[in-house]
Scaffold this active site. Structure first.
Site, PDB file in Angstrom:
ATOM      1  CE1 TYR A 143       3.069 -18.624  33.210  1.00 25.00           C
ATOM      2  CE2 TYR A 143       2.540 -16.704  34.548  1.00 25.00           C
ATOM      3  CZ  TYR A 143       2.481 -17.376  33.343  1.00 25.00           C
ATOM      4  OH  TYR A 143       1.849 -16.797  32.268  1.00 25.00           O
ATOM      5  CE  LYS A 152       5.106 -16.728  30.948  1.00 23.58           C
ATOM      6  NZ  LYS A 152       5.204 -16.990  29.496  1.00 23.58           N
TER       7      LYS A 152
HETATM    8  N1  LIG Z   1      -3.879 -16.642  29.631  1.00 29.56           N
HETATM    9  C1  LIG Z   1      -3.346 -15.697  30.409  1.00 29.56           C
HETATM   10  O1  LIG Z   1      -4.033 -15.083  31.252  1.00 29.56           O
HETATM   11  C2  LIG Z   1      -1.895 -15.354  30.250  1.00 29.56           C
HETATM   12  C3  LIG Z   1      -1.408 -14.228  30.930  1.00 29.56           C
HETATM   13  C4  LIG Z   1      -0.084 -13.877  30.802  1.00 29.56           C
HETATM   14  C5  LIG Z   1       0.767 -14.642  30.001  1.00 29.56           C
HETATM   15  N2  LIG Z   1       0.290 -15.735  29.361  1.00 29.56           N
HETATM   16  C6  LIG Z   1       1.225 -16.486  28.531  1.00 29.56           C
HETATM   17  O2  LIG Z   1       0.706 -16.601  27.226  1.00 29.56           O
HETATM   18  C7  LIG Z   1       1.325 -17.722  26.587  1.00 29.56           C
HETATM   19  C8  LIG Z   1       0.243 -18.533  25.904  1.00 29.56           C
HETATM   20  O3  LIG Z   1      -0.579 -19.129  26.887  1.00 29.56           O
HETATM   21  P1  LIG Z   1      -2.163 -19.212  26.762  1.00 29.56           P
HETATM   22  O4  LIG Z   1      -2.735 -18.385  27.814  1.00 29.56           O
HETATM   23  O5  LIG Z   1      -2.561 -18.993  25.353  1.00 29.56           O
HETATM   24  O6  LIG Z   1      -2.386 -20.731  27.228  1.00 29.56           O
HETATM   25  P2  LIG Z   1      -2.819 -22.030  26.430  1.00 29.56           P
HETATM   26  O7  LIG Z   1      -2.609 -23.141  27.383  1.00 29.56           O
HETATM   27  O8  LIG Z   1      -4.165 -21.831  25.832  1.00 29.56           O
HETATM   28  O9  LIG Z   1      -1.753 -22.125  25.248  1.00 29.56           O
HETATM   29  C9  LIG Z   1      -0.414 -22.498  25.476  1.00 29.56           C
HETATM   30  C10 LIG Z   1       0.037 -23.382  24.328  1.00 29.56           C
HETATM   31  O10 LIG Z   1       1.427 -23.664  24.524  1.00 29.56           O
HETATM   32  C11 LIG Z   1       1.629 -25.040  24.243  1.00 29.56           C
HETATM   33  N3  LIG Z   1       2.795 -25.527  24.943  1.00 29.56           N
HETATM   34  C12 LIG Z   1       2.988 -25.630  26.283  1.00 29.56           C
HETATM   35  N4  LIG Z   1       4.194 -26.151  26.515  1.00 29.56           N
HETATM   36  C13 LIG Z   1       4.767 -26.389  25.312  1.00 29.56           C
HETATM   37  C14 LIG Z   1       6.009 -26.922  24.898  1.00 29.56           C
HETATM   38  N5  LIG Z   1       6.923 -27.356  25.783  1.00 29.56           N
HETATM   39  N6  LIG Z   1       6.260 -27.011  23.580  1.00 29.56           N
HETATM   40  C15 LIG Z   1       5.361 -26.601  22.676  1.00 29.56           C
HETATM   41  N7  LIG Z   1       4.167 -26.100  23.001  1.00 29.56           N
HETATM   42  C16 LIG Z   1       3.886 -25.995  24.312  1.00 29.56           C
HETATM   43  C17 LIG Z   1       0.350 -25.735  24.718  1.00 29.56           C
HETATM   44  O11 LIG Z   1       0.200 -27.010  24.101  1.00 29.56           O
HETATM   45  C18 LIG Z   1      -0.711 -24.724  24.295  1.00 29.56           C
HETATM   46  O12 LIG Z   1      -1.179 -24.987  22.979  1.00 29.56           O
HETATM   47  C19 LIG Z   1       2.080 -18.461  27.671  1.00 29.56           C
HETATM   48  O13 LIG Z   1       3.450 -18.145  27.593  1.00 29.56           O
HETATM   49  C20 LIG Z   1       1.493 -17.900  28.950  1.00 29.56           C
HETATM   50  O14 LIG Z   1       2.376 -17.993  30.030  1.00 29.56           O
HETATM   51  C21 LIG Z   1      -1.020 -16.107  29.463  1.00 29.56           C
END
Ligand SMILES: NC(=O)c1ccc[n+]([C@@H]2O[C@H](COP(=O)([O-])OP(=O)(O)OC[C@H]3O[C@@H](n4cnc5c(N)ncnc54)[C@H](O)[C@@H]3O)[C@@H](O)[C@H]2O)c1
Length: 264
Positions: free
Chosen positions: A153, A157
């Site tokens: 991961y 990123k």
């Molecule tokens: N939540 C955190 O603390 C955090 C921190 C840093 C970065 N992020 C990043 O933010 C972004 C959103 O994540 P989130 O936290 O909202 O999580 P989340 O799991 O709530 O949302 C992620 C969404 O992406 C969709 N998804 C995953 N793989 C997919 C694919 N192959 N095709 C289409 N859709 C897909 C999932 O179905 C889900 O709806 C991600 O890139 C994650 O790495 C999150």
């Protein structure tokens, strides 16, 4: 209404940060293609219930043909594509370097890194032909340095951060800006286990204590920065990765000088 009449594609729009961004874009007048492998319909229903305009796209954000189809849907339905938020991602858990296989790595890199590459590859030429646009990729503080996610991961990123730098350079003269947002800990589907565990064990107050704001973040706090980066207000911001993390990444983990002990 910074996005009135604009056509916006959000991947990962079915949950968490992507859903918050899709709703925020729509509130500000955008017509939104909500792309996700799961949950996009529910986000579209929320947007429509609030009087906005959106269409769902069932897609795999790491699959070339699906990303091409999502961009084409934006062009067909909404007359073009002005903004892409390449946000879909998977964490793969907090597995260490020796606990993940090459297949685990391939899948995490496919979704988290090749996904944003495909979004740029398919959307940027359409934007350039129309005079410009903005692409915002969701990276993470995990991409800035180690310790905030699993090995694959974090590498994925870090790749996204380099990708937006490279893309901004190679889109020189096109009018297309490419930036990344690096969220800290945000309560979403991805972090639900962390939050659930903390609440169940009575340790909720410890969530986010490592950053100087001493709390976790909300998806809407990421959405506000994503919308800024995607808007004309950020017209001179290009090739950057902005941390939105309560200050977590601003320091090495030395003892902090807390306000109150030294300032008062
Ligand atoms: N939540 C955190 O603390 C955090 C921190 C840093 C970065 N992020 C990043 O933010 C972004 C959103 O994540 P989130 O936290 O909202 O999580 P989340 O799991 O709530 O949302 C992620 C969404 O992406 C969709 N998804 C995953 N793989 C997919 C694919 N192959 N095709 C289409 N859709 C897909 C999932 O179905 C889900 O709806 C991600 O890139 C994650 O790495 C999150």
């Amino acid at each position: 209404m910074r996005f009135a009449g604009k056509s916006v594609l959000v991947t990962g729009a079915g949950s968490g940060i992507g859903r918050a961004c899709a709703l925020a874009f729509a509130r500000e007048g955008a017509r939104v293609v909500c792309g996700d492998r799961d949950g996009a319909d529910a986000t579209v229903a929320l947007i429509e219930a609030a009087g906005g305009s959106a269409v769902a796209c069932s897609m795999d954000a790491g699959a070339d043909a699906d990303v091409a189809r999502a961009v084409a849907l934006a062009v067909d339905r909404f007359g073009g594509i002005d903004v892409v938020h390449a946000n879909a991602g998977i964490s793969g858990g907090l597995a260490g370097l020796f606990e993940q296989s090459a297949e685990d790595w391939a899948e995490i890199l496919r979704v988290n890194l090749i996904g944003p590459f495909l979004a740029i590859r398919h959307a940027a030429p359409v934007m350039a032909a129309a005079g410009g646009g903005a692409i915002v990729c969701t990276a993470s503080v995990a991409g800035l340095r180690s310790g905030a996610g699993g090995a694959a991961y974090s590498a994925s990123k870090a790749g996204v951060i380099n990708l937006v730098q490279t893309a901004a350079q190679q889109l020189s003269g096109s009018g297309v800006r490419v930036n990344a947002v690096c969220p800290g800990l945000i309560e979403t589907g991805m972090t639900a286990m962390v939050y659930d565990h903390a609440r169940q064990s009575g340790k909720e107050a410890r969530i986010g204590r490592l950053n100087p704001l001493r709390r976790g973040g909300e998806a809407e706090e990421i959405a506000r920065v994503v919308l800024f980066l995607a808007s004309g207000e950020a017209s001179y911001v290009n090739g950057q990765a902005w941390a939105v993390d309560g200050g977590l990444s601003s320091s090495h983990p030395f003892t902090r000088q807390d306000y109150g002990r030294t300032a008062v």
